[in-house]
Design a protein around this motif. Sequence first.
Motif, PDB file in Angstrom:
ATOM      1  N   PHE A 524       4.602  -8.175   6.333  1.00 21.67           N
ATOM      2  CA  PHE A 524       3.460  -8.922   5.806  1.00 21.67           C
ATOM      3  C   PHE A 524       3.877  -9.696   4.574  1.00 21.67           C
ATOM      4  O   PHE A 524       4.922  -9.430   3.986  1.00 21.67           O
ATOM      5  N   ASN A 526       3.160 -10.394   0.913  1.00 16.87           N
ATOM      6  CA  ASN A 526       2.431  -9.960  -0.286  1.00 16.87           C
ATOM      7  C   ASN A 526       2.119 -11.213  -1.094  1.00 16.87           C
ATOM      8  O   ASN A 526       2.997 -12.011  -1.374  1.00 16.87           O
ATOM      9  N   SER A 528       1.746 -11.756  -4.040  1.00 14.38           N
ATOM     10  CA  SER A 528       2.445 -11.922  -5.303  1.00 14.38           C
ATOM     11  C   SER A 528       3.875 -12.427  -5.113  1.00 14.38           C
ATOM     12  O   SER A 528       4.522 -12.801  -6.061  1.00 14.38           O
TER      13      SER A 528
HETATM   14  C1  LIG Z   1       2.311  -6.744  -3.833  1.00 11.07           C
HETATM   15  O1  LIG Z   1       3.272  -6.766  -4.824  1.00 11.07           O
HETATM   16  C2  LIG Z   1       2.823  -6.281  -6.077  1.00 11.07           C
HETATM   17  C3  LIG Z   1       3.928  -6.480  -7.074  1.00 11.07           C
HETATM   18  O2  LIG Z   1       5.167  -6.342  -6.511  1.00 11.07           O
HETATM   19  C4  LIG Z   1       2.441  -4.820  -5.918  1.00 11.07           C
HETATM   20  O3  LIG Z   1       1.946  -4.332  -7.142  1.00 11.07           O
HETATM   21  C5  LIG Z   1       1.372  -4.694  -4.863  1.00 11.07           C
HETATM   22  O4  LIG Z   1       1.054  -3.362  -4.651  1.00 11.07           O
HETATM   23  C6  LIG Z   1       1.840  -5.327  -3.580  1.00 11.07           C
HETATM   24  N1  LIG Z   1       0.767  -5.329  -2.624  1.00 11.07           N
HETATM   25  C7  LIG Z   1       0.863  -4.751  -1.442  1.00 11.07           C
HETATM   26  C8  LIG Z   1      -0.317  -4.876  -0.567  1.00 11.07           C
HETATM   27  O5  LIG Z   1       1.881  -4.169  -1.112  1.00 11.07           O
END
Ligand SMILES: *[C@@H]1O[C@H](CO)[C@@H](O)[C@H](O)[C@H]1NC(C)=O
Length: 838
Positions: A524, A526, A528
């Motif tokens: 997936f 992410n 960020s």
């Molecule tokens: C996406 O990445 C951020 C930072 O690396 C992390 O805190 C977050 O949990 C991630 N989200 C998922 C859905 O894995």
Amino acid sequence: MIPFKFHFVSLPLFISCLFSFQEIKALSDFKMPGDHIIAGMFPIHSVYDEVRLKPEVTLCERSNGFNQHGYHLFQAMRYAIEEINNSSSLLPNITLGYELYDACSKSANMYATLSILSQHRSNRIRIPENFFSYYPKAVAVIGPDNTELTSVSASLLSTFLVPQISYGATSMMFSDKGKYPSFLRTVPSDKHQVHTMVMLLKEFGWSWISAIGSDNDYGWLGLQLLEDLTTEQKICIAYKDFVPLSAQANDGVMQNMMLSITNSGTKVVVVFCDKGLAHIFFKAVVLRNVTDKVWLGTEAWSISTYITQVPGISKIGTVIGVTIRQQQILGLTAFEEAYIRAKKASESVAEPAQYGDHHTCNQHLPFTADIPTELSSSSMNTAYSVYTAVYAVARGLHQLLGCPSGVCATGRIYPWQLLEEIKKVNFILHGNTVSFNEYGDPVSGYDIVTWDWNGPNWTFKVIGSSTWYPDHLEIDGTKILWHKEKNQVPRSVCSEECQTGAARRIVGLHHCCFECILCTAGTFLNQSDQYTCQPCQKEEWSPEGSQTCFNRTIEFLPWHHPVSLVLMGANTLLLLLLAGVASLFARHLDTPVVRSAGGRMCFLMLGSLAGAGCSPYCFLGEPTALTCLLQQSLFALGFAVFLSCLTIRSFQLVFIFKLSAKRPTLYHSWVQNHGPGIFVVISSTIQLLICITWLVAWTPRPTKEYNRFPELVVLECSGASSPGYMLSILYTCLLSISCFTWSYLGKDLPENYNEAKCITFSLLLYFISWIGLVTTISVYQGKYLPAINALVIMSSLGGVFSGYFLPKCYVILCRPDLNTTEYFQASIQDYTQRCSSS
Ligand SMILES: *[C@@H]1O[C@H](CO)[C@@H](O)[C@H](O)[C@H]1NC(C)=O
Ligand SMILES: *[C@@H]1O[C@H](CO)[C@@H](O)[C@H](O)[C@H]1NC(C)=O
Ligand SMILES: *[C@@H]1O[C@H](CO)[C@@H](O)[C@H](O)[C@H]1NC(C)=O
Ligand SMILES: *[C@@H]1O[C@H](CO)[C@@H](O)[C@H](O)[C@H]1NC(C)=O
Ligand SMILES: *[C@@H]1O[C@H](CO)[C@@H](O)[C@H](O)[C@H]1NC(C)=O
Ligand SMILES: *[C@@H]1O[C@H](CO)[C@@H](O)[C@H](O)[C@H]1NC(C)=O
Ligand SMILES: CC(=O)N[C@H]1CO[C@H](CO)[C@@H](O)[C@@H]1O
């Protein structure tokens, strides 16, 4: 740095320009005596377009133009001082005086600074040993205008801690209080301006931009910060350049710059230039027909009529600018009108050129009757900054002189004392709070404006504002008239956004240029991190191009599921039937049918079937350690015992009918040595050993199966194909084949002993069920698999049960006439006769 020990530094260069204190009383608008003098520096003449090859002193009055903007600032300061003098609450009984300078150029600015630093009644700058008792001509300085001039005067004035409040120097370098301890300002630092611009870029989604700066501190520092902030915000500067100070609109440098802007593919250009270079830059823009762009302007030129006067500039695209807050000094226009009226009157009454004679270096006002009293917005905003600055000094003075107690102290004050008070001011001026933060910067905000050429002349519209601590932008984009068709917001990106669930792969040097790659199933994107597809957790799944992972569904056949209930009901029925048959047989134990069926062995057979019949229950519900152990092994063991019994019975029938006559001793010893019993025990023990080995070596345990279905976790028992299990199946098959063989050999036995048909039927059912199961497993692996497995077991059991026991029950219950010793003996005799005759 000025060394401390210098006593008298004479500056003969300026001596001719300095004049004695008495002359201040002369009628000059640049000077007014008072208890405390505030100095002001304003660009009353223009020296734009000045290209210098060697350093030289500029005499402002000889330069090429009158600067209306600077003139209005000059009047704003005079107005503020008069207002303060008129006031009975601020500095009561104290008269403020002023001394103003025309800071039209670097040399004029230098002269003004030194003149301010010179002491009363002296035409020399005397650098004292003790700076704390230094008492220059003015207690505070307002101005000068821009970063370049301010950097010089601020360095000098800071040495003596003379408070200096600029109304136009926005460079962030002045926030460095180590270098400029006595510098304050009433315009925001460029730092906030760059923050505002970056917020604007974010607001409209522009991530691929060009940035042009002026080749001086203003442009360098501005673009440096812009680069830092845009990098942080993932905005790319595709092209960056500086307009040289010597640039001409039509020279090669500017031509190349225009070409690069056009070729960069950016639709947005940030122009971080001061007014003079912005003017040249836009001349070049018009000359090279660069249109179809959005120009982001700094407060230096955004609403400057000097820029909007460039011919043809209305065609360059959309201009969005940052400006200092739109403000008004209400009485200023009337004040200027009164001033002009007074000037005209004195001109007609007194000798002409009366005032002109009293001017000295850089204190000359080229008075003409047609100086406009109407201020442009740009001038009015800056005039307000001047006005605020004067009030800040007055407030500081008010505190320093102890005026809040009712009576102001008189006598000498030192600039550094005033500086301390000015830094602390916090008051409301026409509804706006005036105060300085620790860097000497005002706490205020910007307006965002856009140019509007719809009317006959240029105007601008305020479309939003920005504030800081924390940074915040408010903008109404609908008010902007974009140059694009249908008033669309222009796009300025290198690559368009990827569709959801696609990761970016960078192409080239800039992270803004990329291609899109859809994330595969099980990974997936992410939010960020737009550049990598991350794998999902083990307990999660995702379809192709997903931005999240979903929890996998836990899959097993629960107890309360209808299929489970039906199976359980059926199985229970089977067990009840087994029990029923057992009791029926017990009651008719001595009848020939029961004896021929195996007598007491029937109970072992029924018992083993019942044992095997417990196994289907173990397939239902969530697998546990116990059910995993039992589900296959119970059946394997029970069925093996049953088959052993069946085999030995078929074998015995064949033995009795076919061999006992020929080999009576053999049969005798077989019966005497409990041959059938021993066989059943041995055969069952073999299966028991196989099962124990299997359960110990390849213990079936509840497991989670992840690989079969991406979106499911299947709860099941491990070891579905372990060698131990296979061995037990193999052994069961062996038994069933031998059973089948013996019953087939007995196919010609008397009818009431001949079970070949029934056994064949039951075993066939058994084989077919298991072949069916194997086939099903190869195509279906879902949650009903345990149910199918249980069903197969039940049909195997049901098959052998109905094949073997039901016909006998039928005879016992419905045909008692066939269940007689006579009938059996008749059929045996019949068989013997047939055998001997054949
Ligand atoms: C996406 O990445 C951020 C930072 O690396 C992390 O805190 C977050 O949990 C991630 N989200 C998922 C859905 O894995
Ligand atoms: C100051 O007071 C004088 C006399 O009352 C008046 O004419 C002048 O307009 C006042 N100036 C300001 C700036 O208020
Ligand atoms: C700009 O456009 C004008 C008129 O459209 C044309 O005369 C001129 O040659 C163009 N200049 C350049 C540099 O393309
Ligand atoms: C101002 O000066 C006048 C006359 O010198 C005096 O009467 C008045 O009390 C003074 N006011 C203040 C506030 O000092
Ligand atoms: C537009 O500008 C011209 C020249 O600067 C001026 O004469 C005219 O009055 C202005 N028109 C309007 C509507 O402001
Ligand atoms: C997924 O499962 C975890 C732990 O089992 C749970 O905390 C979480 O709420 C579940 N998420 C959803 C969307 O059901
Ligand atoms: C030059 C000027 O405006 N001076 C005035 C300053 O204010 C005091 C008090 O109102 C007046 O008396 C001065 O004439």
